[in-house]
Write a protein that holds these residues in place. Structure first.
Motif, PDB file in Angstrom:
ATOM      1  N   GLU A  88       0.835  -1.206   0.000  1.00 13.38           N
ATOM      2  CA  GLU A  88       0.000   0.000   0.000  1.00 13.38           C
ATOM      3  C   GLU A  88       0.863   1.248   0.000  1.00 13.38           C
ATOM      4  N   SER A  89       0.283   2.318  -0.507  1.00  9.12           N
ATOM      5  CA  SER A  89       0.935   3.624  -0.480  1.00  9.12           C
ATOM      6  C   SER A  89       0.722   4.260   0.883  1.00  9.12           C
ATOM      7  N   LEU A  90       1.689   5.049   1.313  1.00  4.11           N
ATOM      8  CA  LEU A  90       1.489   5.827   2.534  1.00  4.11           C
ATOM      9  C   LEU A  90       0.525   6.967   2.219  1.00  4.11           C
ATOM     10  N   LYS A  91      -0.361   7.245   3.131  1.00  2.65           N
ATOM     11  CA  LYS A  91      -1.315   8.343   2.943  1.00  2.65           C
ATOM     12  C   LYS A  91      -0.562   9.653   2.740  1.00  2.65           C
ATOM     13  N   ASN A  92       0.469   9.858   3.550  1.00  2.00           N
ATOM     14  CA  ASN A  92       1.332  11.040   3.459  1.00  2.00           C
ATOM     15  C   ASN A  92       2.777  10.572   3.376  1.00  2.00           C
ATOM     16  N   PRO A  93       3.471  10.823   2.258  1.00  2.00           N
ATOM     17  CA  PRO A  93       4.884  10.464   2.188  1.00  2.00           C
ATOM     18  C   PRO A  93       5.662  11.074   3.359  1.00  2.00           C
ATOM     19  N   VAL A  94       6.638  10.336   3.850  1.00  6.04           N
ATOM     20  CA  VAL A  94       7.455  10.786   4.984  1.00  6.04           C
ATOM     21  C   VAL A  94       8.812  11.219   4.438  1.00  6.04           C
ATOM     22  N   SER A  95       9.110  12.494   4.608  1.00  4.98           N
ATOM     23  CA  SER A  95      10.341  13.054   4.036  1.00  4.98           C
ATOM     24  C   SER A  95      11.566  12.698   4.875  1.00  4.98           C
ATOM     25  N   LEU A  96      12.713  12.774   4.224  1.00  2.00           N
ATOM     26  CA  LEU A  96      13.976  12.574   4.927  1.00  2.00           C
ATOM     27  C   LEU A  96      14.111  13.573   6.067  1.00  2.00           C
ATOM     28  N   GLU A  97      13.675  14.790   5.854  1.00  2.75           N
ATOM     29  CA  GLU A  97      13.749  15.814   6.906  1.00  2.75           C
ATOM     30  C   GLU A  97      12.913  15.416   8.117  1.00  2.75           C
ATOM     31  N   ARG A 115      24.042   6.477   1.730  1.00  2.00           N
ATOM     32  CA  ARG A 115      24.217   5.864   0.412  1.00  2.00           C
ATOM     33  C   ARG A 115      23.789   4.397   0.377  1.00  2.00           C
ATOM     34  N   LEU A 116      23.516   3.798   1.529  1.00  2.00           N
ATOM     35  CA  LEU A 116      23.124   2.392   1.580  1.00  2.00           C
ATOM     36  C   LEU A 116      21.723   2.226   0.988  1.00  2.00           C
ATOM     37  N   SER A 117      21.559   1.302   0.050  1.00  2.00           N
ATOM     38  CA  SER A 117      20.289   1.194  -0.694  1.00  2.00           C
ATOM     39  C   SER A 117      19.316   0.167  -0.132  1.00  2.00           C
ATOM     40  N   VAL A 118      19.796  -0.737   0.701  1.00  2.00           N
ATOM     41  CA  VAL A 118      18.941  -1.741   1.341  1.00  2.00           C
ATOM     42  C   VAL A 118      19.365  -1.818   2.793  1.00  2.00           C
ATOM     43  N   MET A 119      18.420  -1.543   3.711  1.00  2.00           N
ATOM     44  CA  MET A 119      18.807  -1.451   5.121  1.00  2.00           C
ATOM     45  C   MET A 119      17.753  -2.052   6.027  1.00  2.00           C
ATOM     46  N   PRO A 120      18.205  -2.616   7.159  1.00  2.00           N
ATOM     47  CA  PRO A 120      17.243  -3.149   8.119  1.00  2.00           C
ATOM     48  C   PRO A 120      16.656  -2.026   8.970  1.00  2.00           C
ATOM     49  N   LEU A 121      15.457  -2.269   9.468  1.00  2.00           N
ATOM     50  CA  LEU A 121      14.813  -1.386  10.431  1.00  2.00           C
ATOM     51  C   LEU A 121      14.313  -2.240  11.594  1.00  2.00           C
ATOM     52  N   LYS A 122      14.347  -1.678  12.787  1.00  2.00           N
ATOM     53  CA  LYS A 122      13.683  -2.334  13.914  1.00  2.00           C
ATOM     54  C   LYS A 122      12.183  -2.165  13.716  1.00  2.00           C
ATOM     55  N   ALA A 123      11.408  -3.072  14.302  1.00  2.00           N
ATOM     56  CA  ALA A 123       9.946  -2.993  14.189  1.00  2.00           C
ATOM     57  C   ALA A 123       9.436  -1.650  14.688  1.00  2.00           C
ATOM     58  N   THR A 124      10.032  -1.135  15.754  1.00  5.09           N
ATOM     59  CA  THR A 124       9.586   0.154  16.306  1.00  5.09           C
ATOM     60  C   THR A 124       9.875   1.298  15.347  1.00  5.09           C
ATOM     61  N   GLU A 125      11.004   1.230  14.632  1.00  9.87           N
ATOM     62  CA  GLU A 125      11.347   2.264  13.652  1.00  9.87           C
ATOM     63  C   GLU A 125      10.401   2.201  12.460  1.00  9.87           C
ATOM     64  N   PHE A 126      10.143   0.997  11.987  1.00 15.95           N
ATOM     65  CA  PHE A 126       9.214   0.784  10.884  1.00 15.95           C
ATOM     66  C   PHE A 126       7.840   1.357  11.260  1.00 15.95           C
ATOM     67  N   ASP A 127       7.370   0.988  12.450  1.00 22.23           N
ATOM     68  CA  ASP A 127       6.054   1.447  12.911  1.00 22.23           C
ATOM     69  C   ASP A 127       6.001   2.960  13.078  1.00 22.23           C
ATOM     70  N   LYS A 128       7.083   3.558  13.536  1.00 23.09           N
ATOM     71  CA  LYS A 128       7.129   5.005  13.700  1.00 23.09           C
ATOM     72  C   LYS A 128       6.990   5.723  12.357  1.00 23.09           C
ATOM     73  N   ILE A 129       7.700   5.227  11.350  1.00 19.16           N
ATOM     74  CA  ILE A 129       7.606   5.820  10.023  1.00 19.16           C
ATOM     75  C   ILE A 129       6.186   5.680   9.473  1.00 19.16           C
ATOM     76  N   LEU A 130       5.575   4.508   9.683  1.00 17.59           N
ATOM     77  CA  LEU A 130       4.192   4.317   9.244  1.00 17.59           C
ATOM     78  C   LEU A 130       3.254   5.296   9.960  1.00 17.59           C
ATOM     79  N   GLU A 131       3.471   5.464  11.245  1.00 16.18           N
ATOM     80  CA  GLU A 131       2.663   6.418  12.026  1.00 16.18           C
ATOM     81  C   GLU A 131       2.815   7.820  11.466  1.00 16.18           C
ATOM     82  N   MET A 132       4.034   8.195  11.118  1.00 20.20           N
ATOM     83  CA  MET A 132       4.290   9.530  10.563  1.00 20.20           C
ATOM     84  C   MET A 132       3.624   9.707   9.192  1.00 20.20           C
ATOM     85  N   GLY A 133       3.419   8.604   8.464  1.00 23.39           N
ATOM     86  CA  GLY A 133       2.832   8.661   7.141  1.00 23.39           C
ATOM     87  C   GLY A 133       1.336   8.468   7.097  1.00 23.39           C
ATOM     88  N   SER A 134       0.729   8.331   8.278  1.00 21.77           N
ATOM     89  CA  SER A 134      -0.735   8.113   8.285  1.00 21.77           C
ATOM     90  C   SER A 134      -1.512   9.403   8.452  1.00 21.77           C
TER      91      SER A 134
END
Length: 134
Positions: A88-97, A115-134
């Motif tokens: 799914e698309s994020l409702k609101n894209p989350v900027s680098l800033e 510059r790293l193109s593939v990186m791991p995230l902790k579940a809490t980090e993933f969830d935080k970004i999703l929260e920021m994009g909702s």
């Protein structure tokens, strides 16, 4: 389940193109750390899709549907791909800033290893970004 972030320059492969395709193999990785991250991905893992260079936004969620295998774009056995499908698309894209201004995300590779193109995230980090994009 593990969580990841992959980066793509939209002029090369955009979130919109990914959605049109419905499935892709994630190729072109030529960095050993990113390659090792691809090798660690398992079916069912969730992946944030980030537009790099232009836009610099997390724009959507994908899922790993096939674990790593030989990159079909090269004969060099060092390089692998995984298959991804859009979720799914994020409702609101989350900027680098926005990511950089969130203290709980200060240690993610998107901030520390730009510059790293593939990186791991902790579940809490993933969830935080999703929260920021909702």
């Amino acid at each position: 389940m593990n969580h990841w972030l992959v980066k793509s320059e939209p002029f090369k492969y955009s979130w919109d193109q990914f959605n049109e395709d419905g499935r892709t193999f994630w190729d072109g990785v030529r960095n050993y750390q990113a390659r090792n991250n691809l090798k660690a991905m398992q079916e069912g893992d969730l992946v944030l899709f980030y537009h790099s260079n232009e836009g610099k936004n997390v724009v959507g969620i994908a899922k790993v549907v096939r674990a790593f295998y030989q990159d079909p774009t090269t004969e060099d056995a060092n390089w692998v791909v995984v298959d991804l499908v859009p979720v799914e698309s994020l409702k609101n894209p989350v900027s680098l800033e926005q990511v950089k201004s969130e203290p709980s995300l200060a240690d993610i590779s998107l901030v520390k290893q730009g510059r790293l193109s593939v990186m791991p995230l902790k579940a809490t980090e993933f969830d935080k970004i999703l929260e920021m994009g909702s």
